[in-house]
Design an enzyme around this catalytic site. Structure first.
Site, PDB file in Angstrom:
ATOM      1  N   ARG A  61       0.855  -1.195   0.000  1.00 27.30           N
ATOM      2  CA  ARG A  61       0.000   0.000   0.000  1.00 27.30           C
ATOM      3  C   ARG A  61       0.886   1.237   0.000  1.00 27.30           C
ATOM      4  O   ARG A  61       1.919   1.276   0.674  1.00 27.30           O
ATOM      5  CB  ARG A  61      -0.882   0.029   1.241  1.00 27.30           C
ATOM      6  N   HIS A 105      -1.240   0.917  -9.691  1.00 29.55           N
ATOM      7  CA  HIS A 105      -1.940   0.040  -8.738  1.00 29.55           C
ATOM      8  C   HIS A 105      -2.605  -1.121  -9.498  1.00 29.55           C
ATOM      9  O   HIS A 105      -3.809  -1.360  -9.364  1.00 29.55           O
ATOM     10  CB  HIS A 105      -2.978   0.803  -7.911  1.00 29.55           C
TER      11      HIS A 105
HETATM   12  N1  LIG Z   1      -1.012  -3.616  -5.457  1.00 33.10           N
HETATM   13  C1  LIG Z   1      -1.960  -4.505  -5.593  1.00 33.10           C
HETATM   14  O1  LIG Z   1      -2.497  -4.696  -6.689  1.00 33.10           O
HETATM   15  C2  LIG Z   1      -2.387  -5.319  -4.410  1.00 33.10           C
HETATM   16  C3  LIG Z   1      -3.231  -6.426  -4.618  1.00 33.10           C
HETATM   17  C4  LIG Z   1      -3.569  -7.227  -3.536  1.00 33.10           C
HETATM   18  C5  LIG Z   1      -3.077  -6.921  -2.255  1.00 33.10           C
HETATM   19  N2  LIG Z   1      -2.267  -5.837  -2.087  1.00 33.10           N
HETATM   20  C6  LIG Z   1      -1.744  -5.527  -0.744  1.00 33.10           C
HETATM   21  O2  LIG Z   1      -0.980  -6.620  -0.263  1.00 33.10           O
HETATM   22  C7  LIG Z   1      -1.214  -6.741   1.129  1.00 33.10           C
HETATM   23  C8  LIG Z   1      -0.804  -8.114   1.647  1.00 33.10           C
HETATM   24  O3  LIG Z   1      -1.755  -9.082   1.234  1.00 33.10           O
HETATM   25  P1  LIG Z   1      -1.767 -10.560   1.854  1.00 33.10           P
HETATM   26  O4  LIG Z   1      -2.964 -11.253   1.334  1.00 33.10           O
HETATM   27  O5  LIG Z   1      -0.442 -11.192   1.686  1.00 33.10           O
HETATM   28  O6  LIG Z   1      -1.979 -10.186   3.418  1.00 33.10           O
HETATM   29  P2  LIG Z   1      -1.844 -11.146   4.679  1.00 33.10           P
HETATM   30  O7  LIG Z   1      -2.002 -12.576   4.271  1.00 33.10           O
HETATM   31  O8  LIG Z   1      -2.734 -10.582   5.714  1.00 33.10           O
HETATM   32  O9  LIG Z   1      -0.316 -10.955   5.131  1.00 33.10           O
HETATM   33  C9  LIG Z   1       0.187  -9.795   5.670  1.00 33.10           C
HETATM   34  C10 LIG Z   1       1.631 -10.013   6.068  1.00 33.10           C
HETATM   35  O10 LIG Z   1       2.173  -8.767   6.561  1.00 33.10           O
HETATM   36  C11 LIG Z   1       2.737  -8.994   7.847  1.00 33.10           C
HETATM   37  N3  LIG Z   1       2.581  -7.808   8.688  1.00 33.10           N
HETATM   38  C12 LIG Z   1       1.461  -7.085   8.902  1.00 33.10           C
HETATM   39  N4  LIG Z   1       1.721  -6.075   9.754  1.00 33.10           N
HETATM   40  C13 LIG Z   1       3.029  -6.182  10.085  1.00 33.10           C
HETATM   41  C14 LIG Z   1       3.887  -5.450  10.923  1.00 33.10           C
HETATM   42  N5  LIG Z   1       3.460  -4.385  11.608  1.00 33.10           N
HETATM   43  N6  LIG Z   1       5.171  -5.831  11.018  1.00 33.10           N
HETATM   44  C15 LIG Z   1       5.612  -6.917  10.341  1.00 33.10           C
HETATM   45  N7  LIG Z   1       4.848  -7.672   9.526  1.00 33.10           N
HETATM   46  C16 LIG Z   1       3.571  -7.297   9.398  1.00 33.10           C
HETATM   47  C17 LIG Z   1       1.958 -10.148   8.435  1.00 33.10           C
HETATM   48  O11 LIG Z   1       2.695 -10.716   9.491  1.00 33.10           O
HETATM   49  P3  LIG Z   1       2.168 -12.052  10.258  1.00 33.10           P
HETATM   50  O12 LIG Z   1       2.366 -13.169   9.241  1.00 33.10           O
HETATM   51  O13 LIG Z   1       3.050 -12.173  11.429  1.00 33.10           O
HETATM   52  O14 LIG Z   1       0.721 -11.820  10.570  1.00 33.10           O
HETATM   53  C18 LIG Z   1       1.797 -11.030   7.194  1.00 33.10           C
HETATM   54  O15 LIG Z   1       2.953 -11.806   7.002  1.00 33.10           O
HETATM   55  C19 LIG Z   1      -2.698  -6.393   1.262  1.00 33.10           C
HETATM   56  O16 LIG Z   1      -3.018  -5.989   2.578  1.00 33.10           O
HETATM   57  C20 LIG Z   1      -2.856  -5.273   0.261  1.00 33.10           C
HETATM   58  O17 LIG Z   1      -2.635  -4.027   0.912  1.00 33.10           O
HETATM   59  C21 LIG Z   1      -1.923  -5.033  -3.135  1.00 33.10           C
END
Ligand SMILES: NC(=O)c1ccc[n+]([C@@H]2O[C@H](COP(=O)([O-])OP(=O)(O)OC[C@H]3O[C@@H](n4cnc5c(N)ncnc54)[C@H](OP(=O)(O)O)[C@@H]3O)[C@@H](O)[C@H]2O)c1
Length: 316
Positions: free
Chosen positions: A231, A279
């Site tokens: 993000r 994006h």
């Molecule tokens: N650009 C695009 O087109 C696009 C598309 C889809 C998603 N995204 C973004 O990608 C993000 C990730 O998606 P996802 O499905 O992989 O999410 P997810 O499964 O919820 O994973 C989030 C990861 O971030 C880690 N994390 C969160 N807060 C943290 C912190 N304060 N310090 C350290 N690690 C932290 C979590 O740690 P833990 O494993 O310890 O919980 C987890 O490993 C989404 O939230 C979205 O914003 C972007």
């Protein structure tokens, strides 16, 4: 068995795509469009939303579950009058695969010096650059969730040395992992930094000048590269542009920005070592989104627990 409960759709996606997907979605269920301001939404029990109207919850006071149109939920958690009901993230193979394609493409583009060769091509200039191998570079992935773990796996296939960082330590075969207390050690090892973090109070502005300064200098590409598809609110664009300008960073691939659309006067547009995408790293497949939401509604109506529910304390 009780009747299927109505669903309201409030997705700021391409309308044609949403309508096409709705043609075969939610069989036997009443579908209401929030875009019609006169429509009575008071009986809706579910909402599938992406950047919804601020008055949605007033119009639909009986909602039981919210479904995010994407993996991220920061757009929902920041809404006023958010009801205290479960929020379900969109998790689907199509979304995960698209993101890994983008991440691998960007890492390979910097490894194989695509920006420099494109510049040479524009200048009709034939010059071979010295070329490291993927194994000579360490890619550090911040965020080892659904998207980060798949990217890590596919970066390994390409031969990169891969390390990962997340709030709680993960165990991934062949990948050294770090937890939130070990950020500096992780950064000191990283040549290409990949951001796949959700936007939360803890991650807002995390990619700033002090973080960029801790990345490894003098690796196989000379200077570190920053890649972000999490993000835009997690990066400080002024610091990032300055780090690129001063040569603290050797390049970047950016899909997300503090301000979207990226303003036309942003310095990134003209930087030859920066790859900008709008994006678009991993757009949600609307058909898959509706399929997932319907499956979860059926679970909910059968008394089974919902999956991929957001933890409001951590914000993701
Ligand atoms: N650009 C695009 O087109 C696009 C598309 C889809 C998603 N995204 C973004 O990608 C993000 C990730 O998606 P996802 O499905 O992989 O999410 P997810 O499964 O919820 O994973 C989030 C990861 O971030 C880690 N994390 C969160 N807060 C943290 C912190 N304060 N310090 C350290 N690690 C932290 C979590 O740690 P833990 O494993 O310890 O919980 C987890 O490993 C989404 O939230 C979205 O914003 C972007």
């Amino acid at each position: 068995m009780s009747a299927k409960k109505p669903v309201v759709i409030d997705l700021k996606f391409e309308r044609r795509e949403v309508d096409a997907a709705l043609a075969s979605a939610f069989p036997g269920r009443t579908v209401l469009h929030a875009s019609d301001p006169d429509l009575d939404l008071s009986e809706a029990r579910y909402a599938v939303i992406w950047k919804p109207e601020p008055n949605l919850f007033e119009r639909a006071p009986k909602l039981e579950v919210l479904f995010s149109g994407g993996a991220g939920v920061d757009h929902i958690l920041s809404m006023p009058n958010l009801p205290d009901i479960p929020i379900v993230r969109f998790v689907d193979e199509s979304l995960t695969t698209r993101m890994s394609e983008w991440v691998v493409l960007q890492c390979l583009s910097h490894l194989r010096q695509a920006p420099a060769y494109l510049k040479q091509q524009r200048e009709h200039h034939w010059r071979e650059l010295s070329q490291p191998e993927a194994k000579d570079l360490t890619v550090g992935v911040m965020g080892l969730g659904v998207l980060g773990q798949d990217s890590v796996k596919k970066l390994k296939v390409m031969g990169f040395d891969v390390i990962g960082w997340s709030r709680s330590r993960k165990t991934i075969e062949g990948v050294e992992t770090f937890d939130s207390g070990e950020l500096d050690a992780f950064l000191a090892r990283t040549d290409i930094l990949v951001g796949l973090l959700p936007l939360t109070p803890d991650t807002r502005g995390i990619f700033d000048a002090s973080l960029f300064a801790k990345l490894r200098q003098g690796g196989a590409l000379g200077r570190p590269v920053f890649i972000n598809a999490g993000r835009g609110g997690s990066q400080v664009d002024a610091d990032l542009a300055a780090a690129l300008g001063k040569g603290i960073l050797g390049g970047a691939s950016l899909d997300v920005f503090e301000q979207e659309p990226l303003p036309t006067d942003s310095p990134y547009w003209a930087m030859e070592n920066v790859i900008v995408t709008p994006h678009a790293a991993s757009a949600s497949d609307v058909r898959a989104l509706f399929r997932n939401a319907e499956a979860q509604m059926e679970r909910h109506e059968a008394g089974q627990p919902l999956q991929h529910v957001v933890d409001r304390r951590t914000g993701y």
